[in-house]
Scaffold this active site. Sequence first.
Site, PDB file in Angstrom:
ATOM      1  N   GLU A 160      39.019  45.597  22.980  1.00  0.00           N
ATOM      2  CA  GLU A 160      40.105  46.553  23.164  1.00  0.00           C
ATOM      3  C   GLU A 160      41.120  46.456  22.037  1.00  0.00           C
ATOM      4  O   GLU A 160      41.226  45.429  21.371  1.00  0.00           O
ATOM      5  CB  GLU A 160      40.781  46.288  24.508  1.00  0.00           C
ATOM      6  CG  GLU A 160      41.230  44.855  24.638  1.00  0.00           C
ATOM      7  CD  GLU A 160      41.542  44.455  26.066  1.00  0.00           C
ATOM      8  OE1 GLU A 160      40.821  44.867  26.979  1.00  0.00           O
ATOM      9  OE2 GLU A 160      42.511  43.727  26.254  1.00  0.00           O
ATOM     10  N   CYS A 165      47.603  46.369  17.887  1.00  0.00           N
ATOM     11  CA  CYS A 165      47.127  45.036  18.264  1.00  0.00           C
ATOM     12  C   CYS A 165      45.603  45.090  18.359  1.00  0.00           C
ATOM     13  O   CYS A 165      45.056  45.866  19.144  1.00  0.00           O
ATOM     14  CB  CYS A 165      47.759  44.700  19.614  1.00  0.00           C
ATOM     15  SG  CYS A 165      47.171  43.175  20.307  1.00  0.00           S
ATOM     16  N   CYS A 195      42.423  29.335  27.475  1.00  0.00           N
ATOM     17  CA  CYS A 195      43.805  29.213  27.975  1.00  0.00           C
ATOM     18  C   CYS A 195      43.825  29.798  29.394  1.00  0.00           C
ATOM     19  O   CYS A 195      43.342  30.918  29.602  1.00  0.00           O
ATOM     20  CB  CYS A 195      44.776  29.960  27.074  1.00  0.00           C
ATOM     21  SG  CYS A 195      44.652  29.441  25.354  1.00  0.00           S
ATOM     22  N   CYS A 251      45.285  33.387  30.405  1.00  0.00           N
ATOM     23  CA  CYS A 251      44.888  34.529  29.575  1.00  0.00           C
ATOM     24  C   CYS A 251      43.629  35.211  30.127  1.00  0.00           C
ATOM     25  O   CYS A 251      42.617  34.547  30.381  1.00  0.00           O
ATOM     26  CB  CYS A 251      44.647  34.032  28.154  1.00  0.00           C
ATOM     27  SG  CYS A 251      43.863  35.251  27.086  1.00  0.00           S
ATOM     28  N   SER A 262      47.906  35.698  15.000  1.00  0.00           N
ATOM     29  CA  SER A 262      48.362  34.783  16.048  1.00  0.00           C
ATOM     30  C   SER A 262      47.231  33.808  16.343  1.00  0.00           C
ATOM     31  O   SER A 262      46.087  34.218  16.548  1.00  0.00           O
ATOM     32  CB  SER A 262      48.698  35.605  17.297  1.00  0.00           C
ATOM     33  OG  SER A 262      48.932  34.752  18.389  1.00  0.00           O
TER      34      SER A 262
HETATM   35  N1  SAH Z   1      44.007  33.889  20.399  1.00  0.00           N
HETATM   36  C1  SAH Z   1      45.249  34.152  19.748  1.00  0.00           C
HETATM   37  C2  SAH Z   1      45.607  35.613  19.702  1.00  0.00           C
HETATM   38  C3  SAH Z   1      45.350  36.463  20.889  1.00  0.00           C
HETATM   39  S1  SAH Z   1      46.359  36.182  22.288  1.00  0.00           S
HETATM   40  C4  SAH Z   1      46.339  33.331  20.369  1.00  0.00           C
HETATM   41  O1  SAH Z   1      46.135  32.778  21.435  1.00  0.00           O
HETATM   42  O2  SAH Z   1      47.402  33.210  19.761  1.00  0.00           O
HETATM   43  C5  SAH Z   1      47.934  36.871  21.814  1.00  0.00           C
HETATM   44  C6  SAH Z   1      49.106  36.231  22.514  1.00  0.00           C
HETATM   45  O3  SAH Z   1      49.133  36.601  23.900  1.00  0.00           O
HETATM   46  C7  SAH Z   1      49.106  34.700  22.481  1.00  0.00           C
HETATM   47  O4  SAH Z   1      50.379  34.203  22.175  1.00  0.00           O
HETATM   48  C8  SAH Z   1      48.711  34.361  23.895  1.00  0.00           C
HETATM   49  O5  SAH Z   1      49.119  33.064  24.240  1.00  0.00           O
HETATM   50  C9  SAH Z   1      49.432  35.452  24.662  1.00  0.00           C
HETATM   51  N2  SAH Z   1      48.958  35.669  26.036  1.00  0.00           N
HETATM   52  C10 SAH Z   1      47.718  35.574  26.515  1.00  0.00           C
HETATM   53  N3  SAH Z   1      47.685  35.851  27.839  1.00  0.00           N
HETATM   54  C11 SAH Z   1      48.948  36.149  28.187  1.00  0.00           C
HETATM   55  C12 SAH Z   1      49.571  36.516  29.414  1.00  0.00           C
HETATM   56  N4  SAH Z   1      48.862  36.624  30.523  1.00  0.00           N
HETATM   57  N5  SAH Z   1      50.897  36.737  29.408  1.00  0.00           N
HETATM   58  C13 SAH Z   1      51.635  36.635  28.264  1.00  0.00           C
HETATM   59  N6  SAH Z   1      51.102  36.286  27.082  1.00  0.00           N
HETATM   60  C14 SAH Z   1      49.773  36.036  27.045  1.00  0.00           C
HETATM   61 FE1  SF4 Z   2      43.921  31.472  24.403  1.00  0.00          FE
HETATM   62 FE2  SF4 Z   2      44.366  33.457  22.637  1.00  0.00          FE
HETATM   63 FE3  SF4 Z   2      41.876  32.894  23.452  1.00  0.00          FE
HETATM   64 FE4  SF4 Z   2      43.558  34.007  25.141  1.00  0.00          FE
HETATM   65  S1  SF4 Z   2      42.774  34.927  23.287  1.00  0.00           S
HETATM   66  S2  SF4 Z   2      42.172  32.260  25.568  1.00  0.00           S
HETATM   67  S3  SF4 Z   2      45.487  33.068  24.546  1.00  0.00           S
HETATM   68  S4  SF4 Z   2      43.215  31.562  22.320  1.00  0.00           S
END
Ligand code: SAH
Ligand code: SF4
Length: 356
Positions: free
Chosen positions: A94, A114, A125, A128, A203
């Site tokens: 997406e 984005c 994580c 996420c 990021s």
């Molecule tokens: N993998 C990378 C980039 C994609 S995620 C990273 O983790 O940085 C982009 C941002 O969204 C990251 O800062 C991540 O921690 C945040 N994020 C992911 N799930 C989220 C959620 N449910 N609420 C708020 N921020 C979130």
């Molecule tokens: Fe963590 Fe970024 Fe991967 Fe989501 S997209 S699991 S925030 S590293």
Amino acid sequence: MINSPFIYDLDQSELEKLLTELGEPSYRANQIWQGLYKQYWNTPDEFTTLPKSLREQLDKILRFEPLQPIKYLDSSDGQTRKTLFKLHDNRLIEAVLMNYDPSTHKGQGRRTLCISSQAGCAMGCVFCATGQMGFMRNLTSGEIVAQVMYYARMLDAQGESVTNIVLMGMGEPFHNYGNTMAAIDRLNDSDGYNFGARRFTISTVGLVSKIRKFADEKRQINLAISLHAAEDAERSAIMPINKKYNISKLLEACRYYVDQTSRRITFEWALIAGVNDTEEVARKLAARLKGLMCHVNAIPLNPTEGYQGQATNRQSAARFKETLEQAGIPCTIRMRRGIDIQAGCGQLAGFVDVLE
Ligand code: SAH
Ligand code: SF4
């Protein structure tokens, strides 16, 4: 043709090589490049600058559009559009476009796109939606580029253009380092789309070895680090990568980055009620970031199905910001954009079964 390369996967020299092999003059490569990255053409028929026979030949040896849009969602305020794309192997990714109103952004309208770097994510994580779905595969450089071209084409029809690109969609860009950088280089090419390096933000979850590599390359791209906790036990509980690279190692790499590039670094912080939104946590965070040229971007958590944490409230967010700023760390509280369209990372692909 099935299994033939996608045109967006080629850089300019690869395209030149291919045309030379076809016995074509080298300027044809430039015509194709201009068509792709200045006119946003994505079907062979559109390349009217080329002879028909060459168009037909290209159609046989290359594939043009790697993305099939299968769902759009517009937020109720009309400022955010999310598109779900199907890849040639049926994987879903997406990309989200966010319009920022000039009246609230220092007179400057911004259109921030984005984009995704992987289908799914291996980093796990817990908060996420992408992490909850697991890892499918890396995107090719062309699949990353094509997300931008898709929106560039759409905006161009309205006389507008993308102003900023953030690698904050699905996936961990530093876990797909080569393809992500190749995509950025292709989009940055001054003969083509010519999108300035300073208008990209990557990021990362905090892959220390890649942060150091990135620092050594001294690129002009902005770097954001997902931190979300000020102590190892707390961070490891929500971000498994912390068991490999703890906060000290991560911040050491961040200091190295700032030293090498003289660029400010951004820390991302999803404010989770009662978990990481307290004054005590803000004070601990400020102590760890002391002396580092940085900025904290905090955003209330977007709740997801697989995690019980809830978003912080306004007062706690304001207190968190104030505590950090009193300790000399600049902090911005971001609004949640497109909350009504599941615009959080990975949320649409994760919810596609529900939508269809
Ligand atoms: N993998 C990378 C980039 C994609 S995620 C990273 O983790 O940085 C982009 C941002 O969204 C990251 O800062 C991540 O921690 C945040 N994020 C992911 N799930 C989220 C959620 N449910 N609420 C708020 N921020 C979130
Ligand atoms: Fe963590 Fe970024 Fe991967 Fe989501 S997209 S699991 S925030 S590293």
